[in-house]
Each structure stands twice: as C-alpha cells, then as structure tokens.
Design an enzyme around this catalytic site. Structure first.
Site, mmCIF file in Angstrom:
data_model
loop_
_atom_site.group_PDB
_atom_site.id
_atom_site.type_symbol
_atom_site.label_atom_id
_atom_site.label_comp_id
_atom_site.label_asym_id
_atom_site.label_seq_id
_atom_site.Cartn_x
_atom_site.Cartn_y
_atom_site.Cartn_z
ATOM 1 N N ASP A 78 41.718 44.922 44.374
ATOM 2 C CA ASP A 78 42.902 45.679 43.912
ATOM 3 C C ASP A 78 42.964 46.825 42.935
ATOM 4 O O ASP A 78 43.585 47.692 43.282
ATOM 5 C CB ASP A 78 43.827 44.431 42.844
ATOM 6 C CG ASP A 78 44.601 43.403 43.691
ATOM 7 O OD1 ASP A 78 44.093 43.296 45.040
ATOM 8 O OD2 ASP A 78 45.447 43.078 43.449
ATOM 9 N N CYS A 119 38.250 37.362 43.764
ATOM 10 C CA CYS A 119 39.058 38.399 43.193
ATOM 11 C C CYS A 119 40.650 38.035 43.822
ATOM 12 O O CYS A 119 40.672 36.987 44.475
ATOM 13 C CB CYS A 119 38.731 39.692 43.806
ATOM 14 S SG CYS A 119 37.310 40.147 43.013
ATOM 15 N N ASP A 120 41.344 38.745 43.564
ATOM 16 C CA ASP A 120 42.691 38.664 43.184
ATOM 17 C C ASP A 120 43.620 37.605 44.389
ATOM 18 O O ASP A 120 44.028 36.445 43.939
ATOM 19 C CB ASP A 120 43.640 39.882 43.253
ATOM 20 C CG ASP A 120 43.252 40.585 42.018
ATOM 21 O OD1 ASP A 120 41.945 40.859 41.701
ATOM 22 O OD2 ASP A 120 44.268 40.954 41.021
ATOM 23 N N LYS A 121 43.589 38.073 45.509
ATOM 24 C CA LYS A 121 44.228 37.405 46.386
ATOM 25 C C LYS A 121 43.430 36.372 47.445
ATOM 26 O O LYS A 121 43.867 35.529 47.920
ATOM 27 C CB LYS A 121 45.106 38.371 47.572
ATOM 28 C CG LYS A 121 45.559 39.389 46.906
ATOM 29 C CD LYS A 121 46.822 38.867 45.829
ATOM 30 C CE LYS A 121 47.230 39.973 44.844
ATOM 31 N NZ LYS A 121 46.304 40.765 44.129
ATOM 32 N N CYS A 191 36.854 41.461 37.209
ATOM 33 C CA CYS A 191 37.031 42.348 36.244
ATOM 34 C C CYS A 191 37.295 41.755 34.867
ATOM 35 O O CYS A 191 37.888 40.691 34.935
ATOM 36 C CB CYS A 191 37.914 43.297 36.500
ATOM 37 S SG CYS A 191 37.623 44.538 37.670
ATOM 38 N N GLU A 442 51.089 46.222 43.157
ATOM 39 C CA GLU A 442 50.986 46.388 41.863
ATOM 40 C C GLU A 442 51.003 47.713 41.276
ATOM 41 O O GLU A 442 50.750 48.644 41.805
ATOM 42 C CB GLU A 442 49.464 45.911 41.322
ATOM 43 C CG GLU A 442 49.413 44.210 41.650
ATOM 44 C CD GLU A 442 48.004 43.841 41.227
ATOM 45 O OE1 GLU A 442 47.789 42.716 41.068
ATOM 46 O OE2 GLU A 442 47.104 44.726 41.157
ATOM 47 N N SER A 468 49.681 44.420 37.913
ATOM 48 C CA SER A 468 48.546 43.952 37.640
ATOM 49 C C SER A 468 48.368 43.035 36.331
ATOM 50 O O SER A 468 48.983 43.408 35.597
ATOM 51 C CB SER A 468 47.569 45.048 37.521
ATOM 52 O OG SER A 468 46.062 44.663 37.192
#
Length: 554
Positions: A78, A119-121, A191, A442, A468
C-alpha cells in the site's frame, strides 16, 4: 485424509507419478500433504524475508510428520501504491489473494494449510480463503518492522508522508527530509505502527487463527522463526483434532476481534476486512456491531501514528495476549472461544502478563474512554462511515465547517499543495468508493500533508474512499452509500456547512431535505471509465458498509 483423493488407488497412478516428479517418495506419499500459502515477493518490505520464515514452517511440518508443499499468491504494498492509479488495485487484490488460494487448494487437495501473510490486503484475503476452504489452518505472519530513529525520536513510514508536508511549509530542510527518508523503514517487516497490516496480524490472534505473538514479534527477531517452526508443528495437531477455521471463527470470536481492535486503536480498514471475513464465515457482522462494541470498550493502547509507541513497544509490553487479558478482566472477552493453540482465549489471557502500563493501559486509565473506531451516521452517510477516533485531536471531535469538494484524491492533494485549504475547512473527496474509484483508494497522502503542515487539528476530511491505518486526524472514510451509487455525498456543494460530532456518532450536511431532493434531480448518472479487472470488480462490489465484498446475484 483429504489428500488420499490424490494419492491412493489404481486410478491415481498418474497423480502419484506427477508427485514423484516433485521428488516425493512412496514413504512420503503415506503422510499428510500440508499446503503453505506463501505471499513472498521482492516488491514489499513486509514480504522480502518470507522465504526464510517458510523454511522454518517446513521444518516444523516435517518434524511433526507432514509433507510441506509451498505455493505463492500475490501481494500489493500500500505504501508503494499510495497516491497514484496503483492504489485502485490494493483493496481489489484481497479478492485475488482469496481466489488464487482457493484455486490451488481445491485443485491440489491438501490435508491442511499454513498461511504466510504480512501486509494489508494479504491477511484478510487469506482469512477469507481459510473460511471458504474450511480445512485445518493456521496463520503465521512475517511480523512487524522495527521503528526507525531520527534525531533520538522513533519514526515510521507515516513520518515520511508527514515530512513532505513539513518540507512544503519550510518547517524542515531538504537535508532533514532525506534523513527521514533514509531512516524511517530500517528493516524488513510490515510498517512499524498500528497501521492496517499490523492491525490485521494482531487480529488473527483475536480471531484465534494464529499463535500468541503472531501480531507483535518483530520480523527480524529469531523468535519469529521459532514461532514459524512451532506453527508448522501445530498444524499437524490441528489436523489430528480436525479443528477447522469455521470451528474457530464463530460469532463470538469475531466479537473478540472487534473488541481487540477497539482496545488497540487499530486501523479503520478493519471495518471492511472483518465484515468481509465474517460474511465468508457465515457470520452477520455489521457496522452497528462495531459501534456497539466500541461504546463498551476502552482504547487501551495508543500506538503510532497516534503516539511515539510502535508495535515493538506493544511486543515488549505483553503483546496481544496482554490486551486480551485486560479485555477478559472486564468481561469483554468470550473466554471459551477456541484457538489454533488448542487453548481457549480465556486460558491464553489468564496466563499472559503485562509489563508496561504506559503501553497497555489499565481500565481505569485508558488512552481513550471508548474504542478506537467510531461509526457515524446522518444524512451525509445514511448507511454509516468510520473514523479512527483515538487518533483525532480533542478539538476536532466536534467540528462544523464549510465544504470544499473534490471529485478525486489528486484534485484534493493539488489544492493542499497550492495552499488553497484554509483552517476550519472540511474537505470532501468523492467518487473514490468501491464502485466509483473503483477500488476505494487509501488517502494517506492528503491526510499526511495536512498533518505535516500542522492543519490536522483544524481541517477535517470526508471521503467515500478509505484511509490508511497510518492516518491521523479527523479523517472520516467509508461514507455509504458512496457517490457513484447516488449517495448524498454526491450532492454536496462548495460552501455547504457540515456538522461532525464524533462522540455522539453524527455527521450531517446542513441543508434541507427539500434542497437535497432538488439537487438529486439534477445529478447525472455515474459512468464508470474502469477497464480490465477493475471493471469486473466495480460491477460486482458491494458498499463499504457491507465490507466491499463481491456479490454475484446473491
């Protein structure tokens, strides 16, 4: 065993021949086949080290008598996708991750699965796949990045985004900007703040789908490799017990995950992801459930971007298990819920310890008196919208201002950089929702610019897109219905007054119903310009209030 359909009998002679081409022996073919869904790639810092982690998982599986078989899925960073067309593909990738794993696991009937996200998704995509496949499964993520250090202060990726705003307003020099750039992301891993990736990795513990420590052990610690090896061994125990994801991801476990999310002050994106995972698991989880649980939970942790504490500090303070302990002490944990550890959440919470009450606060001294996420409703968001309440400045919790309207993120960013945003404004970014974007981008760039310029305590931002987990300030996203579906956010005009009352969960466009209807008569029908996969996505995606799930004639 499920894999016997691949390995046993005369008719499976060709199949065994192919398996032997992989190097498997007759003795190995008598053992369970354990799929490893790995999201390794060389484009995401959170995934660059996963080959080493997967080797530990394989060692654990072999130690316990199984045969590991690794395959890969995609991942989107992202941070790298932010503020350009690539971000349209981020949320969309959640579906591709789930679909690709389903495809491999159905065509190769594994006996069990180990999921390696970070990570995110990727995390929610894999959780959706685990619910859909419903064979014994366990999650072990790549772990969080360590925080950077700039002139004695901890920093993270969000610091770099905010530094751009500070540089643009001459608050820092170009030399200092480069220092921040070079020091904000010092290791591999997701992150380092309580952003979406780390929130979701923590919630795998809350759901019961990962072993304690999965959400917080730093990526570079050897303890992470030991956790991975243990997960490899544990999947064999889950297979023996035939404990499946839908035995674990019950209504009560989703309520545990939401309560944990509220206590952690996690990313607002969880309102999309948990509802989508629950839908796949056959559990009806709504924004109303988020709001109900938020109102009786307290935010116990205030982590970056809302403070200088990072995931490594949460790890040292007692981790997710410590937060679950606090929830259990205050009757906000369903203690009987099963977990992949083969212990209940109550047993895990009871044995956990808290080492730093500045990081994991007491119930009597919370970081915030309600949960970290608030769900607002009003004529601007009839089906709801969300805000990371714990990251909003006190003076902005109740705010009235005049709208400045933008039909894309880029238009808003240009206005900010050109100093066309004034104190007290409410910026409205629309046509960035699941259908309208498409892909629901985002908005870390505009929010970070506002923070870097010192405007985050005086300017609000409202969008049918999303934010985000690194965002802070009065940033209100997921407005539903979205503009592309004819939601009232499409009817806002420059200069309209908007009233935001986060403590009382209200968001109102201060014009009459009659005026709204007059504007609606003049509203042109939205025409999507999406092509390729985005076009397919836009045709079938639900509203953000329903988790932006794919709907095919349901």
């Amino acid at each position: 065993m499920r894999s016997d359909n691949l390995k046993k009998g005369v008719t499976r002679t060709p199949h065994r021949s192919l398996l032997k081409a992989l190097g498997l022996t007759d003795e190995e073919l008598k053992k369970p086949l354990i799929g490893i869904a790995n999201s390794f790639n060389e484009t995401i810092p959170g995934h660059m080290h996963l080959k080493q982690l997967v080797q530990s998982v394989k060692d654990g599986i072999r130690n316990a008598g199984g045969i590991p078989m690794e395959f890969n899925t995609i991942g989107v960073c992202d941070g790298l996708a932010m503020n350009h067309t690539g971000m349209k593909y981020s949320l969309v990738s959640r579906n591709i991750v789930a679909d690709s794993i389903e495809t491999v696991a159905m065509s190769t009937p594994f006996d069990a699965l180990v999921f390696i996200p970070n990570c995110d998704k990727v995390v929610p995509g894999m959780l959706i796949a685990s619910a859909r496949l419903n064979i014994p499964s366990i999650f072990v993520s790549g772990g969080p990045m360590l925080a950077g250090n700039h002139r004695g202060k901890k920093i993270s990726l969000s610091s770099t985004f905010e530094a751009v705003g500070s540089f643009k307003t001459n608050k820092i020099s170009e030399e200092e900007l480069l220092e921040i750039e070079n020091r904000s992301c010092p290791t591999c891993g997701s992150c380092s703040g309580m952003f979406t990736a780390n929130t979701m990795n923590c919630l795998t513990e809350g759901l019961g789908m990962a072993l304690p420590g999965n959400g917080t052990i730093p990526a570079v610690y050897s303890e992470r490799m030991r956790l991975a090896k243990t997960a490899g061994e544990q999947i064999m125990k889950l297979l023996e017990k035939d404990l499946k994801p839908l035995d674990i991801m019950t209504r009560e476990s989703f309520e545990n995950a939401v309560a944990l999310d509220m206590a952690l002050g996690g990313s607002s994106n969880t309102a999309l992801h948990l509802t989508a995972i629950a839908h796949e698991a056959g559990v009806d989880l709504t924004l109303e459930d988020f709001d109900k649980i938020s109102n009786k939970t307290k935010q116990l942790c205030k982590l970056a971007p809302a403070s200088d504490y990072h995931i490594e500090d949460l790890y040292e303070a007692g981790g997710v298990s410590g937060v679950l302990k606090r929830l259990g002490e205050n009757n906000l944990l369903h203690k009987s819920c099963q977990t992949v550890s083969l212990k209940t959440q109550g047993e895990i919470a009871e044995k956990s310890k808290i080492y730093n009450e500045d990081v994991i606060r007491t119930w009597e001294n919370p970081a915030y008196s309600t949960g970290g996420i608030a769900v607002l409703k009003g004529n601007l968001a009839l089906d709801g919208c969300v805000v990371k309440e714990g990251a909003v400045a006190k003076d902005m919790l109740v705010h009235k201002g005049r709208a400045k309207v933008f039909d894309s993120e880029e238009e808003c960013v240009n206005a900010i950089l050109e100093n066309r945003v004034e104190r007290g404004d409410i910026l409205v970014i629309r046509y960035e929702g699941p259908k309208g974007g498409p892909g629901m981008r985002e908005m870390l760039t505009p929010t970070s610019l506002l923070s870097g310029m010192g405007l985050d305590k005086e300017v609000a931002l409202i969008t049918d897109g999303r934010f985000s987990g690194a965002t802070r300030g009065a940033s209100i996203g997921h407005v539903s219905p979205e503009a592309a579906s004819g939601g009232n956010i499409a009817l806002v005009e420059n200069g309209d007054e908007i009233y935001i009352d986060i403590p009382n969960r209200k968001i109102e466009l201060l014009i009459s119903d009659k005026e709204l209807e007059e504007r609606r008569k003049k509203l042109p029908k939205f025409q999507s310009k999406a092509k390729g996969y985005l076009k397919k996505y836009a045709l079938h995606v639900s509203s953000a209030a329903q988790g932006a799930i794919e709907i095919f004639g349901e």
